[in-house]
Scaffold this motif. Structure first.
Motif, PDB file in Angstrom:
ATOM      1  N   ASN A 105     -42.762  35.579  86.639  1.00 23.13           N
ATOM      2  CA  ASN A 105     -42.563  35.337  85.272  1.00 23.13           C
ATOM      3  C   ASN A 105     -43.496  34.358  84.504  1.00 23.13           C
ATOM      4  OD1 ASN A 105     -41.578  35.356  82.553  1.00 23.13           O
ATOM      5  ND2 ASN A 105     -39.310  35.159  83.084  1.00 23.13           N
ATOM      6  N   PRO A 106     -44.281  35.083  83.526  1.00 22.01           N
ATOM      7  CA  PRO A 106     -45.381  34.346  83.078  1.00 22.01           C
ATOM      8  C   PRO A 106     -45.169  33.088  82.001  1.00 22.01           C
ATOM      9  CG  PRO A 106     -45.340  36.666  82.023  1.00 22.01           C
ATOM     10  CD  PRO A 106     -44.262  36.610  83.172  1.00 22.01           C
ATOM     11  N   VAL A 107     -43.539  33.236  81.557  1.00 26.07           N
ATOM     12  CA  VAL A 107     -43.417  32.381  80.609  1.00 26.07           C
ATOM     13  C   VAL A 107     -42.655  31.399  80.991  1.00 26.07           C
ATOM     14  CG1 VAL A 107     -43.717  33.818  78.735  1.00 26.07           C
ATOM     15  CG2 VAL A 107     -41.400  33.863  79.827  1.00 26.07           C
ATOM     16  N   PHE A 152     -47.480  26.730  84.891  1.00 26.25           N
ATOM     17  CA  PHE A 152     -47.041  28.132  84.758  1.00 26.25           C
ATOM     18  C   PHE A 152     -48.127  28.922  85.777  1.00 26.25           C
ATOM     19  CE2 PHE A 152     -45.326  25.862  81.157  1.00 26.25           C
ATOM     20  CZ  PHE A 152     -44.461  26.448  81.160  1.00 26.25           C
ATOM     21  N   HIS A 154     -49.933  31.478  85.041  1.00 29.34           N
ATOM     22  CA  HIS A 154     -51.392  31.770  84.840  1.00 29.34           C
ATOM     23  C   HIS A 154     -52.484  30.387  85.357  1.00 29.34           C
ATOM     24  CE1 HIS A 154     -50.186  29.331  81.391  1.00 29.34           C
ATOM     25  NE2 HIS A 154     -51.346  29.017  81.227  1.00 29.34           N
ATOM     26  N   GLN A 155     -51.690  29.126  85.535  1.00 25.61           N
ATOM     27  CA  GLN A 155     -52.511  28.131  85.823  1.00 25.61           C
ATOM     28  C   GLN A 155     -53.045  28.067  87.488  1.00 25.61           C
ATOM     29  OE1 GLN A 155     -49.619  25.631  83.952  1.00 25.61           O
ATOM     30  NE2 GLN A 155     -51.275  24.358  83.057  1.00 25.61           N
TER      31      GLN A 155
ATOM     32  N   LEU B 241     -38.788  37.001  77.819  1.00 27.79           N
ATOM     33  CA  LEU B 241     -40.025  37.813  77.781  1.00 27.79           C
ATOM     34  C   LEU B 241     -40.129  38.608  76.315  1.00 27.79           C
ATOM     35  CD1 LEU B 241     -40.217  38.879  81.567  1.00 27.79           C
ATOM     36  CD2 LEU B 241     -41.928  37.589  80.260  1.00 27.79           C
ATOM     37  N   LEU B 314     -42.861  29.405  73.151  1.00 26.56           N
ATOM     38  CA  LEU B 314     -42.590  30.311  73.951  1.00 26.56           C
ATOM     39  C   LEU B 314     -43.334  31.021  75.122  1.00 26.56           C
ATOM     40  CD1 LEU B 314     -40.746  32.458  71.165  1.00 26.56           C
ATOM     41  CD2 LEU B 314     -39.665  31.197  72.912  1.00 26.56           C
ATOM     42  N   PRO B 316     -46.656  29.961  77.459  1.00 25.85           N
ATOM     43  CA  PRO B 316     -47.445  28.684  77.952  1.00 25.85           C
ATOM     44  C   PRO B 316     -48.682  29.065  77.937  1.00 25.85           C
ATOM     45  CG  PRO B 316     -45.928  29.857  79.799  1.00 25.85           C
ATOM     46  CD  PRO B 316     -45.420  30.263  78.330  1.00 25.85           C
ATOM     47  N   ARG B 317     -49.183  30.302  77.958  1.00 23.23           N
ATOM     48  CA  ARG B 317     -50.477  30.822  78.143  1.00 23.23           C
ATOM     49  C   ARG B 317     -51.255  30.267  76.619  1.00 23.23           C
ATOM     50  NH1 ARG B 317     -48.648  36.642  80.089  1.00 23.23           N
ATOM     51  NH2 ARG B 317     -47.018  36.039  78.700  1.00 23.23           N
ATOM     52  N   ARG B 319     -50.201  27.906  74.806  1.00 24.09           N
ATOM     53  CA  ARG B 319     -50.422  26.410  75.077  1.00 24.09           C
ATOM     54  C   ARG B 319     -51.555  25.869  75.630  1.00 24.09           C
ATOM     55  NH1 ARG B 319     -45.037  24.551  77.733  1.00 24.09           N
ATOM     56  NH2 ARG B 319     -44.412  26.396  76.630  1.00 24.09           N
ATOM     57  N   HIS B 320     -52.059  26.569  76.717  1.00 24.50           N
ATOM     58  CA  HIS B 320     -53.116  25.954  77.485  1.00 24.50           C
ATOM     59  C   HIS B 320     -54.422  26.321  77.048  1.00 24.50           C
ATOM     60  CE1 HIS B 320     -49.721  25.394  80.435  1.00 24.50           C
ATOM     61  NE2 HIS B 320     -50.366  24.253  80.245  1.00 24.50           N
TER      62      HIS B 320
END
Lengths: 324, 323
Positions: A105-107, A152, A154-155, B241, B314, B316-317, B319-320
């Motif tokens: 889950n990406p979030v 997360f 994506h990191q 999501l 909401l 995180p993508r 955020r970074h």
């Protein structure tokens, strides 16, 4: 020989589509021992993934398990209530998917996702849960795991992401992991690493695996037994080395011949002519008949499974003789 | 994060400047306010005095500059009609609108999202079909008509709720609110229901579409294969999501409802800013129009900024990428 872990018998999963009944899995039977790694090979649409999902009772509608039995250490899973099945999933049988960038889950941070998988089966304090997660992450080769719990998906790189997914699958120390092409979406160099690591992990944890792949060479490097699937049926099975040395089904032979290692430089790769038939409205004939160079009048009837020692083949004209 | 907020505040200042130009040109520079301000039979002397008093003899850029200076000082002038400072007038009406709007949009979201998730999760059940039927109804029936039907049914025929006006209020932080008194709530109910129906329909559709899409993803399959319960999957995975489009629409709806709750406020005689702006347009009460437009622009900017900040929490993508 170790004890039997999983017995699949006459498993049939059909999809009730608008155009008719699609027989994705058709009378599939095999036995898996504790700690054993079995390879399930076939081309796209041969029913290998659906077989994996059927074992877990996770076939999405319009698919339905219409017949057969799946016994885990003697316990029947088909027809089991949903709460009981949920207790089996993740704790006794877990699954790793092809593409880690879509499974995680990406979030949610990976720590959260791992805790959710843990909490599905037991109540743990935050510290105890984190300790378990860190331990498993270290085992799958993720350094500095304590800090990375807050990361997360994506990191992470693709390979690392798949290691996280594998860690989640291992979290509750299941007896069986179904690996649905877990290395297909990865770079070749990382494929080899993960392959080796999973093999070692399976040995360390005593976990059995069903390794689903379309890639014969990948499977043969991890598995001890091989099942070859074609058009929803298992058409040949046996110990890996034996089966690869002398394939008996014309389809398996075709698959082996089409591997790039068998080609001479400058020559085109060998192909199996034609395509797999539609799984809707399969006739009484052998499903491979239109692509086979051995076919004759006999092949208009579906061949029964024949056996020779540990080997099984579903063909009227197996390459080597002595078949019963 | 802080850099992002500062950047957005600077953008907001620029946007407000542009809005002020548009408002100034639209309300002050077009037409001749003198004709409205003084009677046609006034003497030339009075006429010139008035022009001078309102600074209308100055060049346009000077007039705009003066207008801007007054704005920054919070001086929006006095209402021609009510003869009181515009800022006081608007702030006496704003709580009523904020209360009505928040009740409607929050109610629509709190009810619409779970029902939408259910309708997306089990699309073939009778309950799901009823939910979707209600949402089609909410989409297609005009607000004013529903408002009249609500008044006719619940106020006139059944007599359960009052037909209009705000009813008694109680004070909190020096502002009057209806929701603090039981009777005030009864007055709030029908207009809020009327206003929320369309938003409810939208939230249901958004949540349903998002859920249907998400349920087919490998994320959900993987969670199921880990033995997570369906409730955990819906609450922890799916809701997170699908929350980004929902927050977006929530912000947009909140802004536009605050600004344009006019129809409902008129039907229910709700003493909010929507009703005030309609009245001020019909009486050509220019200072009220200006203040209202500036306020609406500011509200939109603030809501959008909040939505953008919520996104960062909401997803995180984002955020970074920013840090």
């Amino acid at each position: 020989m170790s004890r039997i872990l999983l017995e699949v018998e006459g498993l049939s999963t059909h999809f009730m589509t608008r155009n008719g009944v699609l027989k994705a899995v058709n009378d599939v039977s095999f036995t898996l021992h504790e700690g054993e790694i079995i390879g399930l090979v076939g081309e796209s649409g041969s029913g290998k993934s659906v077989t994996g999902f059927s074992i877990l009772g996770l076939v999405d509608p319009p698919g339905k398990i219409v017949a057969g039995s799946v016994r885990l250490q003697g316990r029947e899973l088909i027809g089991m209530s949903e709460p009981d099945l949920r207790a089996v999933r993740g704790r006794e049988i877990s699954m790793v998917f092809q593409d880690p960038s879509t499974t995680l889950n990406p979030v949610l941070s990976i720590g959260t996702q791992m805790r959710l998988a843990l909490e599905a089966h037991e109540t743990l304090s935050r510290q105890a849960a984190d300790a378990r997660c860190i331990d498993v992450l270290n085992k799958v080769g993720i350094p500095d795991a304590a800090r990375r719990l807050g990361y997360f998906p994506h990191q992470f790189s693709g390979g690392m992401r798949q290691r996280v997914a594998i860690a989640i699958a291992l979290l509750n120390h299941p007896k069986l992991i179904i690996c649905d092409e877990p290395t297909t979406a990865l770079d070749v160099s990382i494929q080899a690493q993960i392959l080796l690591q999973m093999k070692t992990l399976a040995q360390d944890f005593g976990t059995a695996m069903i390794w689903i792949s379309h890639d014969l060479s990948t499977v043969s490097s991890v598995a001890s037994q091989l099942l070859v699937m074609y058009a929803g049926r298992i058409i040949e099975s046996g110990p890996v080395r034996d089966l690869l040395r002398v394939p008996d089904h014309p389809y398996t032979r075709g698959l082996l011949n089409s591997l790039p290692d068998h080609a001479s430089p400058g020559q085109p790769l060998v192909q199996i002519p034609g395509q797999m038939p539609s799984l809707i409205g399969l006739g009484a004939e052998c499903a491979f008949v239109s692509r086979c160079n051995q076919s004759d009048a006999l092949c208009q009837t579906s061949p029964a499974l024949r056996s020779k020692g540990a080997r099984r083949v579903r063909c009227h004209h197996p390459v080597a003789g002595d078949w019963q | 994060m802080l850099g992002f907020v500062i950047q957005r505040v600077c953008q907001a200042v620029v946007v407000m400047l542009i809005i002020s130009v548009l408002v100034f040109v639209g309300v002050y520079a077009v037409g001749n306010p003198i004709d409205v301000l003084i009677s046609p039979d006034a003497t030339q002397l009075i006429r010139e005095q008035t022009i001078k008093a309102y600074g209308l003899d100055q060049p346009l850029w000077k007039q705009y500059f003066d207008f801007l200076v007054r704005l920054v000082q919070g001086d929006f002038g006095r209402s021609f009609v009510y003869n009181m400072p515009v800022i006081d007038l608007i702030f006496s009406r704003l709580p009523a609108t904020i209360e009505l709007t928040l009740t409607a949009v929050l109610g629509a979201t709190v009810l619409g999202v779970p029902l939408g998730i259910y309708a997306g999760y089990r699309p073939d059940t009778v309950l799901s079909k009823m939910i979707m039927g209600l949402s089609i109804f909410g989409f297609s029936v005009p607000t004013f008509w529903i408002g009249l039907v609500l008044i006719f049914t619940f106020a006139v025929t059944l007599g359960w709720f009052p037909a209009g006006n705000r009813g008694p209020t109680a004070s909190l932080f020096g502002i009057e609110w209806s929701f603090l008194t039981g009777e005030g709530l009864a007055y709030l109910f029908l207009p809020a229901l009327n206003l929320s129906l369309f938003k409810f329909a939208m939230m249901v559709r958004l949540a349903r579409a998002g859920t249907r899409e998400t349920m087919l993803t490998d994320t959900v399959k993987f969670a199921r294969a880990s033995g997570e319960s369906e409730l955990t999957i819906l609450y922890r995975h799916v809701l997170r999501l699908i929350s980004i489009p929902i927050v977006t629409v929530f912000g947009l709806e909140l802004g536009s409802t605050l600004a344009f709750a006019v129809v409902t406020e008129t039907i229910f005689s709700w003493p909010g800013v929507g009703k005030l702006i309609i009245d001020s347009i019909s009486t050509l009460d220019r200072p009220v129009m200006v203040a209202y437009l500036m306020l609406v622009a500011l509200l939109f900017i603030m809501i959008n900024l909040t939505v953008d900040i919520v996104y960062v929490f909401l997803d995180p993508r984002l955020r970074h990428r920013r840090s």
